[in-house]
Motif scaffolding. Structure first.
Motif, PDB file in Angstrom:
ATOM      1  N   PHE A 177       1.032  -1.204  -0.002  1.00  0.00           N
ATOM      2  CA  PHE A 177       0.056   0.259  -0.197  1.00  0.00           C
ATOM      3  C   PHE A 177       0.795   1.117  -0.040  1.00  0.00           C
ATOM      4  CE2 PHE A 177       0.633  -0.913   4.621  1.00  0.00           C
ATOM      5  CZ  PHE A 177       0.894   0.430   4.911  1.00  0.00           C
ATOM      6  N   GLY A 178       0.550   2.325  -0.418  1.00  0.00           N
ATOM      7  CA  GLY A 178       0.896   3.675  -0.415  1.00  0.00           C
ATOM      8  C   GLY A 178       0.371   4.862   0.363  1.00  0.00           C
ATOM      9  N   VAL A 179       0.931   5.937   0.727  1.00  0.00           N
ATOM     10  CA  VAL A 179       0.425   6.960   1.466  1.00  0.00           C
ATOM     11  C   VAL A 179       0.702   8.099   0.766  1.00  0.00           C
ATOM     12  CG1 VAL A 179       0.736   8.005   3.642  1.00  0.00           C
ATOM     13  CG2 VAL A 179       1.042   5.466   3.317  1.00  0.00           C
ATOM     14  N   TYR A 180      -0.432   9.171   0.903  1.00  0.00           N
ATOM     15  CA  TYR A 180      -0.207  10.299   0.364  1.00  0.00           C
ATOM     16  C   TYR A 180      -0.932  11.410   1.213  1.00  0.00           C
ATOM     17  CZ  TYR A 180      -5.398   9.971  -0.505  1.00  0.00           C
ATOM     18  OH  TYR A 180      -6.740   9.683  -0.355  1.00  0.00           O
ATOM     19  N   LEU A 181      -0.567  12.696   0.844  1.00  0.00           N
ATOM     20  CA  LEU A 181      -1.063  13.718   1.844  1.00  0.00           C
ATOM     21  C   LEU A 181      -1.178  15.043   0.720  1.00  0.00           C
ATOM     22  CD1 LEU A 181      -1.509  15.132   4.521  1.00  0.00           C
ATOM     23  CD2 LEU A 181       1.045  15.672   4.588  1.00  0.00           C
ATOM     24  N   VAL A 182      -2.371  15.468   0.833  1.00  0.00           N
ATOM     25  CA  VAL A 182      -2.937  16.772   0.074  1.00  0.00           C
ATOM     26  C   VAL A 182      -3.073  17.951   0.875  1.00  0.00           C
ATOM     27  CG1 VAL A 182      -4.060  17.508  -1.734  1.00  0.00           C
ATOM     28  CG2 VAL A 182      -3.476  15.037  -1.893  1.00  0.00           C
ATOM     29  N   ASN A 183      -2.864  19.181   0.468  1.00  0.00           N
ATOM     30  CA  ASN A 183      -3.081  20.382   1.364  1.00  0.00           C
ATOM     31  C   ASN A 183      -3.823  21.350  -0.069  1.00  0.00           C
ATOM     32  OD1 ASN A 183      -2.987  23.146   2.406  1.00  0.00           O
ATOM     33  ND2 ASN A 183      -2.712  22.002   4.103  1.00  0.00           N
ATOM     34  N   LEU A 184      -4.837  21.798  -0.062  1.00  0.00           N
ATOM     35  CA  LEU A 184      -5.477  22.592  -0.879  1.00  0.00           C
ATOM     36  C   LEU A 184      -5.826  24.127  -0.393  1.00  0.00           C
ATOM     37  CD1 LEU A 184      -7.934  20.291  -2.783  1.00  0.00           C
ATOM     38  CD2 LEU A 184      -5.514  20.564  -3.537  1.00  0.00           C
ATOM     39  N   THR A 185      -5.549  25.146  -0.946  1.00  0.00           N
ATOM     40  CA  THR A 185      -5.850  26.317  -0.535  1.00  0.00           C
ATOM     41  C   THR A 185      -7.320  26.598  -0.714  1.00  0.00           C
ATOM     42  OG1 THR A 185      -5.329  27.548  -2.559  1.00  0.00           O
ATOM     43  CG2 THR A 185      -3.608  27.387  -0.855  1.00  0.00           C
ATOM     44  N   ALA A 186      -7.865  27.396   0.225  1.00  0.00           N
ATOM     45  CA  ALA A 186      -9.316  28.016   0.094  1.00  0.00           C
ATOM     46  C   ALA A 186     -10.013  27.921  -1.419  1.00  0.00           C
ATOM     47  CB  ALA A 186      -9.563  29.138   0.778  1.00  0.00           C
ATOM     48  N   GLY A 187     -10.870  27.189  -2.075  1.00  0.00           N
ATOM     49  CA  GLY A 187     -11.425  27.604  -3.042  1.00  0.00           C
ATOM     50  C   GLY A 187     -10.481  26.685  -4.102  1.00  0.00           C
ATOM     51  N   SER A 188      -9.516  26.097  -4.017  1.00  0.00           N
ATOM     52  CA  SER A 188      -8.733  25.236  -5.071  1.00  0.00           C
ATOM     53  C   SER A 188      -9.251  23.994  -5.140  1.00  0.00           C
ATOM     54  CB  SER A 188      -7.169  25.441  -4.736  1.00  0.00           C
ATOM     55  OG  SER A 188      -6.944  24.919  -3.895  1.00  0.00           O
ATOM     56  N   MET A 189      -8.662  23.251  -6.369  1.00  0.00           N
ATOM     57  CA  MET A 189      -9.333  21.953  -6.798  1.00  0.00           C
ATOM     58  C   MET A 189      -8.189  21.123  -7.164  1.00  0.00           C
ATOM     59  SD  MET A 189     -12.121  20.725  -9.711  1.00  0.00           S
ATOM     60  CE  MET A 189     -10.981  21.411 -10.931  1.00  0.00           C
ATOM     61  N   MET A 190      -8.128  19.997  -6.723  1.00  0.00           N
ATOM     62  CA  MET A 190      -7.174  18.795  -7.262  1.00  0.00           C
ATOM     63  C   MET A 190      -7.964  18.421  -8.569  1.00  0.00           C
ATOM     64  SD  MET A 190      -4.387  16.940  -7.019  1.00  0.00           S
ATOM     65  CE  MET A 190      -3.927  16.965  -5.660  1.00  0.00           C
ATOM     66  N   ALA A 191      -7.049  18.760  -9.759  1.00  0.00           N
ATOM     67  CA  ALA A 191      -7.603  18.348 -11.082  1.00  0.00           C
ATOM     68  C   ALA A 191      -8.189  17.204 -11.217  1.00  0.00           C
ATOM     69  CB  ALA A 191      -6.617  18.716 -12.166  1.00  0.00           C
ATOM     70  N   PRO A 192      -9.282  16.931 -11.880  1.00  0.00           N
ATOM     71  CA  PRO A 192      -9.957  15.490 -12.077  1.00  0.00           C
ATOM     72  C   PRO A 192      -8.867  14.645 -12.845  1.00  0.00           C
ATOM     73  CG  PRO A 192     -11.222  17.410 -12.955  1.00  0.00           C
ATOM     74  CD  PRO A 192     -10.082  18.164 -12.681  1.00  0.00           C
ATOM     75  N   HIS A 193      -8.669  13.402 -12.169  1.00  0.00           N
ATOM     76  CA  HIS A 193      -7.821  12.374 -12.565  1.00  0.00           C
ATOM     77  C   HIS A 193      -8.478  11.007 -12.367  1.00  0.00           C
ATOM     78  CE1 HIS A 193      -6.834  13.405  -8.472  1.00  0.00           C
ATOM     79  NE2 HIS A 193      -6.279  12.155  -8.404  1.00  0.00           N
ATOM     80  N   ILE A 194      -7.761  10.030 -12.724  1.00  0.00           N
ATOM     81  CA  ILE A 194      -7.935   8.651 -12.603  1.00  0.00           C
ATOM     82  C   ILE A 194      -6.671   8.062 -11.851  1.00  0.00           C
ATOM     83  CG2 ILE A 194      -9.788   8.479 -14.265  1.00  0.00           C
ATOM     84  CD1 ILE A 194      -7.769   7.081 -15.875  1.00  0.00           C
ATOM     85  N   ASN A 195      -6.928   6.983 -10.774  1.00  0.00           N
ATOM     86  CA  ASN A 195      -5.711   6.182 -10.546  1.00  0.00           C
ATOM     87  C   ASN A 195      -5.681   4.851 -11.376  1.00  0.00           C
ATOM     88  OD1 ASN A 195      -5.158   8.066  -8.547  1.00  0.00           O
ATOM     89  ND2 ASN A 195      -6.485   7.135  -7.231  1.00  0.00           N
ATOM     90  N   PRO A 196      -4.924   4.621 -12.293  1.00  0.00           N
ATOM     91  CA  PRO A 196      -5.042   3.468 -13.331  1.00  0.00           C
ATOM     92  C   PRO A 196      -4.625   2.136 -12.341  1.00  0.00           C
ATOM     93  CG  PRO A 196      -3.051   4.645 -13.667  1.00  0.00           C
ATOM     94  CD  PRO A 196      -3.928   5.487 -12.646  1.00  0.00           C
ATOM     95  N   ARG A 197      -3.868   2.327 -11.273  1.00  0.00           N
ATOM     96  CA  ARG A 197      -3.045   1.417 -10.540  1.00  0.00           C
ATOM     97  C   ARG A 197      -3.769   0.846  -9.166  1.00  0.00           C
ATOM     98  NH1 ARG A 197       3.025   1.761 -11.000  1.00  0.00           N
ATOM     99  NH2 ARG A 197       2.464   0.538 -13.048  1.00  0.00           N
ATOM    100  N   ALA A 198      -4.568   1.813  -8.582  1.00  0.00           N
ATOM    101  CA  ALA A 198      -5.138   1.235  -7.114  1.00  0.00           C
ATOM    102  C   ALA A 198      -6.292   2.203  -6.834  1.00  0.00           C
ATOM    103  CB  ALA A 198      -3.933   1.983  -6.207  1.00  0.00           C
ATOM    104  N   THR A 199      -6.911   1.693  -5.763  1.00  0.00           N
ATOM    105  CA  THR A 199      -8.128   2.107  -5.276  1.00  0.00           C
ATOM    106  C   THR A 199      -7.520   3.172  -4.066  1.00  0.00           C
ATOM    107  OG1 THR A 199      -9.614   0.502  -5.455  1.00  0.00           O
ATOM    108  CG2 THR A 199      -9.960   1.955  -3.677  1.00  0.00           C
TER     109      THR A 199
END
Length: 283
Positions: free
Chosen positions: A119-141
């Motif tokens: 398994f992998g681990v991730y961490l994301v921080n978005l400023t107010a009103g911003s968005m992580m661009a739409p994407h797909i994960n081809p390898r994992a849930t």
């Protein structure tokens, strides 16, 4: 499934005339019956051994790996020794960072113990009103836990229809199936931070659907333009209008850009027109 196929090259099309497995077994002589039972037991034993050698991914295995066991129920003496060093994810520099947020991910190449339970681990921080661009994960849930702030998780089915549009706050948990396009949007009231796990220790290689690094950049050409009923020139105008990458600003945060005008209109109008030109749309 394959081991249940007992017939030869000529088989019955329906089960109405096919003799049952039990009747076939009764027609065997004693030696054939013994050999048949031994084969079944041997196949089952091999399946069990394979399951033990290749355990399936689960949250139980994940948390046992992270926090260990309180005690060994079988009473075996556990080996003692130095385990792997702890890893502080906040000490790592972000893999991506811009004015609208940052993100980082750990895989087996960064921290070898992740390879054991895959398994992998991730961490994301978005400023107010911003968005992580739409994407797909081809390898994992992907499984996520909101650490602070509030935001929205949007997921669509692979066919483009909306699967989920949910607001989440601190302490909420969400998950995104493999191959399902999705995005995370921060509330305008403050930053939005979340971390989580992916069901693969390898580099996930997310495929972004919009932005300067999107799949559209590799799909330029007359064939792709014709699929959307556009000219190749107009398709290139739309793709080139996407200046930001990975983490995108909200419409109110994004500054106007006179150089981004196409045929006397703003980039926003180009994208809006593009939405009316194609068959599928997004809410």
């Amino acid at each position: 499934m394959l081991t249940t196929q007992q017939s030869g090259p000529i088989v019955f099309l329906t089960s109405s005339h096919a003799p049952s497995s039990w009747s076939k077994f009764l027609d065997m002589d004693r030696n054939q019956k013994v050999a048949h039972m031994r084969r079944i037991v041997r196949i089952r034993r091999e399946d069990l051994e394979q399951e033990e050698d290749n355990p399936t991914w689960s949250f139980r295995n994940l948390f046992v790996s992270l926090f260990g066991r309180r005690g060994d129920k079988r009473g075996k003496t556990r080996a003692t020794g130095k385990g792997p060093d702890a890893y502080n994810i906040y000490d790592r520099k972000p893999d991506f960072k811009n004015d609208y947020g940052w993100s980082l991910a750990l895989d087996e190449g960064d921290y070898s113990p992740l390879k054991h339970d895959d398994f992998g681990v991730y961490l994301v921080n978005l400023t107010a009103g911003s968005m992580m661009a739409p994407h797909i994960n081809p390898r994992a849930t992907e499984y996520g836990i909101v650490l602070s702030g509030a935001g929205t998780i949007q997921i669509v089915y692979p066919n483009g229809s909306l699967a989920m549009n949910a607001k989440v706050t601190e302490g909420d948990v969400f998950w995104i199936p493999r191959y399902f396009p999705f995005c995370q949007i921060a509330s305008r009231t403050g930053p939005f931070e979340f971390f989580g796990f992916t069901t693969s220790a390898r580099d996930n290689r997310p495929q972004f659907l919009v932005g300067a690094n999107s799949l559209l950049q590799t799909m330029r050409g007359p064939e792709f333009a014709a699929a959307f009923g556009l000219t190749e020139e107009r398709l290139n105008e739309i793709i080139d209008a996407q200046r930001e990458t990975t983490i995108l600003p909200s419409a109110t945060v994004s500054p106007p850009d006179a150089a981004a005008k196409v045929g006397g209109s703003e980039v926003e109008k180009v994208i809006r027109d593009f939405g009316s030109d194609v068959v599928m749309g997004f809410d």
